[in-house]
Design a protein around this motif. Structure first.
Motif, mmCIF file in Angstrom:
data_model
loop_
_atom_site.group_PDB
_atom_site.id
_atom_site.type_symbol
_atom_site.label_atom_id
_atom_site.label_comp_id
_atom_site.label_asym_id
_atom_site.label_seq_id
_atom_site.Cartn_x
_atom_site.Cartn_y
_atom_site.Cartn_z
ATOM 1 N N HIS A 80 -9.507 -0.214 -5.527
ATOM 2 C CA HIS A 80 -9.817 -1.240 -4.533
ATOM 3 C C HIS A 80 -11.149 -0.907 -3.854
ATOM 4 N N LYS B 246 -8.381 -8.168 -3.863
ATOM 5 C CA LYS B 246 -8.302 -6.847 -3.232
ATOM 6 C C LYS B 246 -9.151 -6.805 -1.958
ATOM 7 N N HIS C 112 -7.882 -6.489 2.149
ATOM 8 C CA HIS C 112 -8.396 -5.511 3.104
ATOM 9 C C HIS C 112 -9.039 -6.185 4.306
ATOM 10 N N LEU D 260 0.821 -1.206 0.000
ATOM 11 C CA LEU D 260 0.000 0.000 0.000
ATOM 12 C C LEU D 260 0.863 1.267 0.000
ATOM 13 N N ARG E 20 -6.583 3.121 -1.813
ATOM 14 C CA ARG E 20 -7.634 2.207 -2.294
ATOM 15 C C ARG E 20 -8.520 2.903 -3.319
ATOM 16 N N CYS E 21 -8.818 4.149 -3.072
ATOM 17 C CA CYS E 21 -9.632 4.910 -4.021
ATOM 18 C C CYS E 21 -8.906 5.038 -5.360
ATOM 19 N N LEU F 248 -13.482 0.586 -1.347
ATOM 20 C CA LEU F 248 -13.281 1.717 -0.450
ATOM 21 C C LEU F 248 -14.354 1.692 0.633
ATOM 22 N N GLU G 126 -4.211 4.186 3.313
ATOM 23 C CA GLU G 126 -5.237 3.170 3.071
ATOM 24 C C GLU G 126 -6.384 3.724 2.228
ATOM 25 N N GLN G 127 -7.094 4.708 2.750
ATOM 26 C CA GLN G 127 -8.285 5.183 2.057
ATOM 27 C C GLN G 127 -7.969 5.798 0.693
#
Length: 442
Positions: free
Chosen positions: A228, A326, A330, A40, A223-224, A230, A219-220
């Motif tokens: 991935h 994915k 998470h 990540l 992923r966006c 979210l 992370e957020q």
């Protein structure tokens, strides 16, 4: 006597082998989590420039003419937090959106007399011309999810901005989030970034700010940008009603109704988007007891959603393997903390019992401890540098990291029991994080 000793050592040998295998399996889970962390961080820095540029482009899109703007309902859930309702209402009423199209709901499940105070504050804003209503429930069924679902039935409108009572959005919060949501009809929700009104209050709030900055940025945001799944963070976001209903609505079967709905929407092709440049200040717990309460609920809620959805997702042939992987990366991270609690004691006992792999096992466990610690430092520092560049020197951050490490060790006291409750299916009450109603600086 010799036969008795032989039997004892035979049993010890078999037990050592079983414990060795158990420790190695748990070690593999922790190692996978470490690899995912580095993945990540690397992905973030590769995508950051392009991702932020795309965010600014989305925010620059024009809104429809005022007469064509949709009605937006601001939902503010509260439970025994009467002292914070006035500030939350002031912020909501000040949002820049056509007055006749801005509707505010106070979702009050209070049991301590806060409802009377909230009703008075609502009346004051109604007298000023704000479209505000108080929705009080007495049974608190399904907790926050139940309050949100119940309030949805009381309005026909199609967009819901969800703001926990301790968050104080800027006036342009709706302008920015709705600009992005209306520009892409495929989006289910827009998630803004948390900020903190009391991030410098004490060492504990600084610990939380460091942890949350990494979660939000590494992370957020990543992923966006990478496509991935979210997860919605439960507050500071705007949902389409159509997406909520298509995904099955708010459900109270877990303590993480936000994560649950996010994944159900994702499985039917409705994704969310994260805005790193749109901060919404909120309050961090200022005592260890309050933080432990929050972390216990978050840990348990995440685990409940993981057990409920991970296996169906992995077995869902309608999803590409890449998407299933994915989601597993998470949701599966929940097992890493539990795996450490298995890998270390079983490994140490296996070594003491004379496992034939005692030296390789000892090296793996020690190496993973060191690498895991490095991964945590890299993860947190990357979040700090990405979100607040130039704000914290390496020396200061190393000091902060010491306190983060100490506080994470303390929080293990509640995370472990919460994980065991998830595994054994023990339900518990949704306990709101205690608040102190700090005043926004400036």
């Amino acid at each position: 006597m010799d036969g008795l000793w032989e039997s004892f050592w035979a049993i010890a040998t078999w037990l050592a082998l079983i414990l060795t295998a158990t420790s190695l399996l748990a070690w593999a889970v922790t190692f996978g989590s470490t690899v995912a962390t580095f993945y990540l961080v690397i992905k973030h820095w590769r995508l950051r420039e392009k991702g932020l540029a795309a965010e600014q482009k989305a925010l620059a899109q024009p809104l429809p003419p005022e007469e064509d703007l949709p009605h937006v309902v601001v939902q503010i859930p509260t439970y025994n937090e009467g002292a914070m309702v006035a500030r939350a209402l002031d912020a909501a009423c000040a949002l820049d959106w056509p007055r006749e199209k801005l509707h505010i709901q106070i979702l009050d499940d209070s049991t301590d007399g806060s409802t009377l105070f909230a009703r008075q504050e609502v009346g004051v804003r109604q007298a000023r011309g704000c479209n505000v209503e108080l929705i009080h429930r007495t049974d608190r069924s399904d907790y926050k999810a139940g309050a949100l679902a119940n309030a949805m039935t009381m309005t026909p409108h199609g967009y819901f901005a969800i703001l926990d009572v301790d968050y104080v959005p800027e006036r342009d919060f709706l302008l920015k989030t709705m600009t992005c949501l209306l520009a892409d009809p495929k989006l289910a929700f827009i998630q803004a970034r948390f900020d903190y009104v009391n991030g410098e209050a004490n060492e504990l709030t600084r610990t939380q700010a460091v942890l949350l900055d990494a979660h939000l940025a590494i992370e957020q945001a990543t992923r966006c940008w990478a496509g991935h799944p979210l997860p919605f963070n439960g507050t500071c976001g705007v949902w389409r009603r159509e997406a909520i209903e298509a995904a099955g609505g708010w459900r109270g079967g877990t303590l993480a109704e936000d994560l649950d709905l996010s994944y159900r929407a994702w499985r039917i092709g409705r994704r969310g988007s994260f805005l790193m440049s749109v901060p919404v200040p909120g309050e961090l717990p200022e005592t260890m007891k309050a933080w432990m309460t929050q972390q216990q609920r978050w840990t348990k809620g995440f685990g409940e959603v993981m057990l409920r959805l991970l296996w169906p997702i992995l077995g869902d042939a309608s999803l590409p393997w890449a998407d299933r992987w994915k989601a597993a990366m998470h949701l599966g991270v929940w097992w890493s903390g539990l795996a450490w609690g298995v890998a270390l004691p079983t490994g140490l006992i296996a070594i003491l019992l004379g496992s034939p792999l005692r030296w390789p096992l000892a090296a793996l466990l020690l190496g993973q401890l060191l690498i895991g610690y490095v991964a945590l430092f890299v993860f947190l520092r990357a979040g700090n540098l990405s979100l607040r560049p130039g704000r914290t020197s390496l020396r200061q951050f190393m000091r902060d990291f010491f306190f983060v490490s100490r506080d994470l060790f303390k929080i293990g006291a509640v995370i472990g029991p919460a994980q065991r409750e998830v595994i054994f299916g023990k339900r518990s009450e949704f306990v709101r994080t205690p608040k102190s109603a700090v005043v926004k600086a400036g």
